[in-house]
Design a protein around this motif. Structure first.
Motif, short mmCIF file in Angstrom:
data_model
loop_
_atom_site.label_atom_id
_atom_site.label_comp_id
_atom_site.label_asym_id
_atom_site.label_seq_id
_atom_site.Cartn_x
_atom_site.Cartn_y
_atom_site.Cartn_z
N MET A 94 29.13 67.41 72.04
CA MET A 94 29.35 68.03 70.95
C MET A 94 30.82 69.12 70.83
SD MET A 94 26.54 70.64 69.15
CE MET A 94 26.77 71.38 67.55
N ALA A 95 31.41 69.17 69.89
CA ALA A 95 32.44 70.06 69.45
C ALA A 95 32.14 71.37 69.55
CB ALA A 95 33.23 69.89 68.15
N THR A 96 33.16 72.31 70.00
CA THR A 96 32.93 73.70 70.16
C THR A 96 33.87 74.43 69.22
OG1 THR A 96 34.28 73.82 72.27
CG2 THR A 96 31.59 73.53 72.34
N ILE A 97 33.57 75.74 69.06
CA ILE A 97 34.59 76.51 68.04
C ILE A 97 35.43 77.27 69.07
CG2 ILE A 97 34.67 78.28 66.38
CD1 ILE A 97 31.84 77.59 65.52
N GLN A 98 36.69 77.11 68.87
CA GLN A 98 37.60 78.08 69.75
C GLN A 98 38.37 78.86 68.80
OE1 GLN A 98 40.90 75.70 71.40
NE2 GLN A 98 41.68 77.32 72.32
N ILE A 99 38.41 80.28 69.19
CA ILE A 99 39.26 81.27 68.18
C ILE A 99 40.32 81.41 69.31
CG2 ILE A 99 39.12 83.48 67.32
CD1 ILE A 99 37.03 81.76 66.15
N ARG A 100 41.63 81.19 68.88
CA ARG A 100 42.87 81.45 69.30
C ARG A 100 43.75 82.19 68.46
NH1 ARG A 100 46.39 77.80 67.25
NH2 ARG A 100 45.36 75.87 66.74
N LYS A 101 44.90 82.43 69.08
CA LYS A 101 45.85 83.17 68.39
C LYS A 101 46.51 81.95 67.33
CE LYS A 101 47.09 87.41 71.13
NZ LYS A 101 48.28 88.06 71.62
N TYR A 102 47.27 82.57 66.46
CA TYR A 102 48.01 81.70 65.42
C TYR A 102 49.44 81.00 66.16
CZ TYR A 102 51.52 80.56 61.68
OH TYR A 102 52.27 80.04 61.06
N GLN A 103 49.45 79.76 65.90
CA GLN A 103 50.79 79.15 66.45
C GLN A 103 51.48 78.60 64.78
OE1 GLN A 103 49.37 76.23 69.03
NE2 GLN A 103 48.45 77.63 70.45
N ALA A 104 52.54 78.47 65.24
CA ALA A 104 53.55 77.91 64.06
C ALA A 104 53.08 76.90 63.40
CB ALA A 104 54.84 78.11 64.66
N ASP A 105 52.33 75.98 64.24
CA ASP A 105 51.97 74.55 63.95
C ASP A 105 50.77 74.74 62.88
OD1 ASP A 105 54.04 73.43 65.14
OD2 ASP A 105 52.76 72.67 66.96
N ALA A 154 40.34 79.75 63.97
CA ALA A 154 39.16 79.24 64.44
C ALA A 154 39.46 77.52 64.47
CB ALA A 154 37.95 79.33 63.65
N GLU A 155 39.25 77.00 65.39
CA GLU A 155 39.80 75.66 65.83
C GLU A 155 38.28 74.84 66.10
OE1 GLU A 155 43.54 73.65 67.45
OE2 GLU A 155 42.07 73.77 69.13
N TYR A 156 38.11 73.86 65.34
CA TYR A 156 36.88 72.91 65.51
C TYR A 156 37.12 71.56 65.51
CZ TYR A 156 32.04 71.41 64.96
OH TYR A 156 30.67 70.75 65.19
N ASP A 157 36.72 71.02 66.68
CA ASP A 157 37.07 69.53 66.88
C ASP A 157 38.49 69.24 66.82
OD1 ASP A 157 36.57 66.84 67.93
OD2 ASP A 157 35.99 66.30 65.64
N GLY A 158 39.40 70.19 67.25
CA GLY A 158 40.99 69.97 67.07
C GLY A 158 41.45 70.41 65.55
N ARG A 159 40.65 70.96 64.90
CA ARG A 159 41.08 71.07 63.34
C ARG A 159 40.97 72.60 63.08
NH1 ARG A 159 37.96 69.27 57.73
NH2 ARG A 159 39.90 69.71 56.22
N VAL A 160 41.92 73.19 62.58
CA VAL A 160 41.81 74.65 62.17
C VAL A 160 40.72 74.88 60.81
CG1 VAL A 160 43.21 76.52 61.17
CG2 VAL A 160 44.15 75.40 63.26
N VAL A 161 39.81 75.42 61.08
CA VAL A 161 38.87 75.49 60.00
C VAL A 161 38.61 77.10 59.52
CG1 VAL A 161 37.75 73.50 60.84
CG2 VAL A 161 36.99 75.64 61.68
N GLY A 184 28.57 79.89 62.08
CA GLY A 184 28.89 81.14 62.79
C GLY A 184 30.20 81.34 62.92
N ILE A 185 31.20 80.46 62.24
CA ILE A 185 32.50 80.60 62.39
C ILE A 185 32.98 81.98 61.91
CG2 ILE A 185 34.81 79.80 62.01
CD1 ILE A 185 33.62 77.31 61.85
N ALA A 186 32.60 82.60 60.62
CA ALA A 186 33.17 83.73 59.99
C ALA A 186 32.69 84.77 60.90
CB ALA A 186 32.63 83.86 58.63
N GLN A 187 31.49 84.75 61.24
CA GLN A 187 31.01 85.97 62.36
C GLN A 187 31.88 86.06 63.59
OE1 GLN A 187 26.73 86.52 62.51
NE2 GLN A 187 26.86 87.62 64.40
N ALA A 188 32.16 84.77 63.92
CA ALA A 188 32.84 84.94 65.39
C ALA A 188 34.36 85.50 65.04
CB ALA A 188 33.08 83.52 66.12
N LEU A 189 35.09 85.05 63.81
CA LEU A 189 36.14 85.55 63.58
C LEU A 189 36.27 87.09 63.48
CD1 LEU A 189 37.37 82.98 61.04
CD2 LEU A 189 38.41 83.31 63.34
#
Length: 224
Positions: A1-12, A112-119, A149-154
């Motif tokens: 199951m895909a997980t939510i990853q919060i990471r710093k912004y990158q140029a891409d 916030a990245e979910y399943d490899g997509r910025v969401v 729960g993405i908004a709350q995590a952010l």
């Protein structure tokens, strides 16, 4: 199951971030239009126009057509205001996210990245009117990935960042039509500080109120 990853912004991430921001802001057009229609001056104009034309033309068609055109014009006015804000934002801080949020002191921009997509996105920087506080900005989540729960995590990421740097509180601003956002912030412990109108004419015409919220981190530290 895909997980939510919060990471710093990158140029891409640039294109995805701008898309999320644009779509998120555009979603507020319908609720803002309804808000405008609820205002007494708007209702008075529509009613007076209808009654005046009804009395002078003795026909239902002309007043109905006139009111329909007024409604269409009012909606286009709301669309114009939001498009103008979107365009301005894309030319200012969102035009150089790295320079604005990643190369300045006490600032940051996350995705916030979910399943490899910025969401989702969120950012923070020092609040100009409240020394010792950081301001949460650019919080948005794709419609397809809400209620996860993405908004709350952010938002929690911003709170943690602010606390780690020793700031007293997080400040944010939202609008009267963003009711879901208001509920989220209040669940997370934000307190409503004040409501105010922007000085622009459109805000006065629409009675478009902004709401300032504050999350007091010093109080949280004492409770811990």
């Amino acid at each position: 199951m895909a997980t939510i990853q919060i990471r710093k912004y990158q140029a891409d991430d640039d294109e995805a971030v701008k898309e999320i921001f644009t779509l998120g802001m555009s979603e507020h057009v319908p609720s803002s239009f309804v808000h405008l229609l609820k205002q007494p001056p708007t209702q008075m104009i529509l009613m007076c126009t209808f009654c005046a034309l009804m009395a002078s033309s003795k026909s239902i068609l002309l007043p109905v057509l006139a009111v329909t055109l007024l409604l269409a014009g009012a909606r286009q006015f709301v669309v114009y205001i939001f498009n103008k804000y979107i365009d301005t934002s894309l030319k200012l801080d969102l035009n150089d996210i790295t320079g604005t949020y990643l190369q300045q002191k006490d600032t940051c921009f996350w995705v916030a990245e979910y399943d490899g997509r910025v969401v989702g996105t969120v950012a923070c920087l020092p609040n100009e009117n409240a020394p010792g506080c950081l301001e949460l900005k650019r919080a948005s989540v794709r419609r397809s990935h809400r209620r996860m729960g993405i908004a709350q995590a952010l938002c929690q990421t911003v709170a943690d960042f602010t606390r780690e740097r020793g700031f007293a509180a997080v400040i944010l601003y939202t609008s009267v039509v963003q009711t879901d956002a208001q509920k989220l912030y209040e669940r997370m412990g934000y307190e409503k500080i004040r409501e105010f109108l922007l000085p622009e004419l459109f805000a006065k015409v629409m009675n478009f109120t902004l709401i300032e919220y504050r999350l007091d981190l010093q109080r949280d530290r004492k409770e811990d």
